[in-house]
Scaffold this motif. Structure first.
Motif, PDB file in Angstrom:
ATOM      1  N   VAL A   3      45.469  33.827  37.598  1.00  0.00           N
ATOM      2  CA  VAL A   3      45.493  34.874  38.335  1.00  0.00           C
ATOM      3  C   VAL A   3      44.328  35.700  38.079  1.00  0.00           C
ATOM      4  CG1 VAL A   3      46.313  36.966  39.606  1.00  0.00           C
ATOM      5  CG2 VAL A   3      47.882  34.935  39.199  1.00  0.00           C
ATOM      6  N   SER A   5      41.888  38.680  36.870  1.00  0.00           N
ATOM      7  CA  SER A   5      42.101  40.202  36.531  1.00  0.00           C
ATOM      8  C   SER A   5      40.865  41.042  36.072  1.00  0.00           C
ATOM      9  CB  SER A   5      43.108  40.035  35.409  1.00  0.00           C
ATOM     10  OG  SER A   5      42.650  39.483  34.284  1.00  0.00           O
ATOM     11  N   ARG A   6      41.098  42.096  36.603  1.00  0.00           N
ATOM     12  CA  ARG A   6      40.085  43.153  36.212  1.00  0.00           C
ATOM     13  C   ARG A   6      40.828  44.311  35.364  1.00  0.00           C
ATOM     14  NH1 ARG A   6      38.227  39.320  37.861  1.00  0.00           N
ATOM     15  NH2 ARG A   6      36.501  39.002  39.197  1.00  0.00           N
ATOM     16  N   LEU A   7      40.613  44.753  34.309  1.00  0.00           N
ATOM     17  CA  LEU A   7      40.994  45.564  33.595  1.00  0.00           C
ATOM     18  C   LEU A   7      39.929  46.900  33.571  1.00  0.00           C
ATOM     19  CD1 LEU A   7      42.089  42.864  32.374  1.00  0.00           C
ATOM     20  CD2 LEU A   7      43.171  44.400  30.720  1.00  0.00           C
ATOM     21  N   ALA A  28      43.222  35.826  28.100  1.00  0.00           N
ATOM     22  CA  ALA A  28      43.084  35.205  29.578  1.00  0.00           C
ATOM     23  C   ALA A  28      41.969  34.125  29.607  1.00  0.00           C
ATOM     24  CB  ALA A  28      43.008  36.368  30.580  1.00  0.00           C
ATOM     25  N   ASP A  33      41.714  31.652  32.488  1.00  0.00           N
ATOM     26  CA  ASP A  33      41.528  32.498  33.727  1.00  0.00           C
ATOM     27  C   ASP A  33      40.358  33.268  33.655  1.00  0.00           C
ATOM     28  OD1 ASP A  33      44.075  31.832  34.226  1.00  0.00           O
ATOM     29  OD2 ASP A  33      45.154  33.664  33.110  1.00  0.00           O
ATOM     30  N   SER A  35      38.691  36.778  33.925  1.00  0.00           N
ATOM     31  CA  SER A  35      39.085  38.227  33.545  1.00  0.00           C
ATOM     32  C   SER A  35      37.950  38.935  32.951  1.00  0.00           C
ATOM     33  CB  SER A  35      40.300  38.313  32.482  1.00  0.00           C
ATOM     34  OG  SER A  35      40.901  39.271  32.315  1.00  0.00           O
ATOM     35  N   LEU A  66      38.611  42.116  43.762  1.00  0.00           N
ATOM     36  CA  LEU A  66      40.022  40.909  43.735  1.00  0.00           C
ATOM     37  C   LEU A  66      40.549  40.547  45.083  1.00  0.00           C
ATOM     38  CD1 LEU A  66      41.461  41.973  40.519  1.00  0.00           C
ATOM     39  CD2 LEU A  66      40.012  39.944  40.687  1.00  0.00           C
TER      40      LEU A  66
END
Length: 67
Positions: A3, A5-7, A28, A33, A35, A66
């Motif tokens: 999946v 992801s953006r933090l 990740a 992934d 990220s 996203l």
């Protein structure tokens, strides 16, 4: 997780260290992934969850990117 992801991380966050986001992204990516960390200068912990914050448009953009 497979999946993307953006933090979003406030660089002035006294509660969650920036290194925690960096560590997550590193692991990740190692797992294959997509990220990334989006660092917001002059943002603390709660600036990221308050729609009235001047940081909110950047948080919203990270979520919308996203979708």
């Amino acid at each position: 997780m497979q999946v993307p992801s953006r933090l979003v991380q406030g660089e002035l966050d006294p509660i969650v260290p920036v290194a925690q986001a960096d560590n997550f992204v590193q692991k990740a990516k190692a797992a294959g992934d997509t990220s990334e960390v989006i660092r917001l200068q002059n943002a603390g912990h709660f600036d990221l969850v308050a729609p009235s914050s001047p940081m909110w448009p950047q948080v919203l953009k990270a979520v919308q990117d996203l979708l």
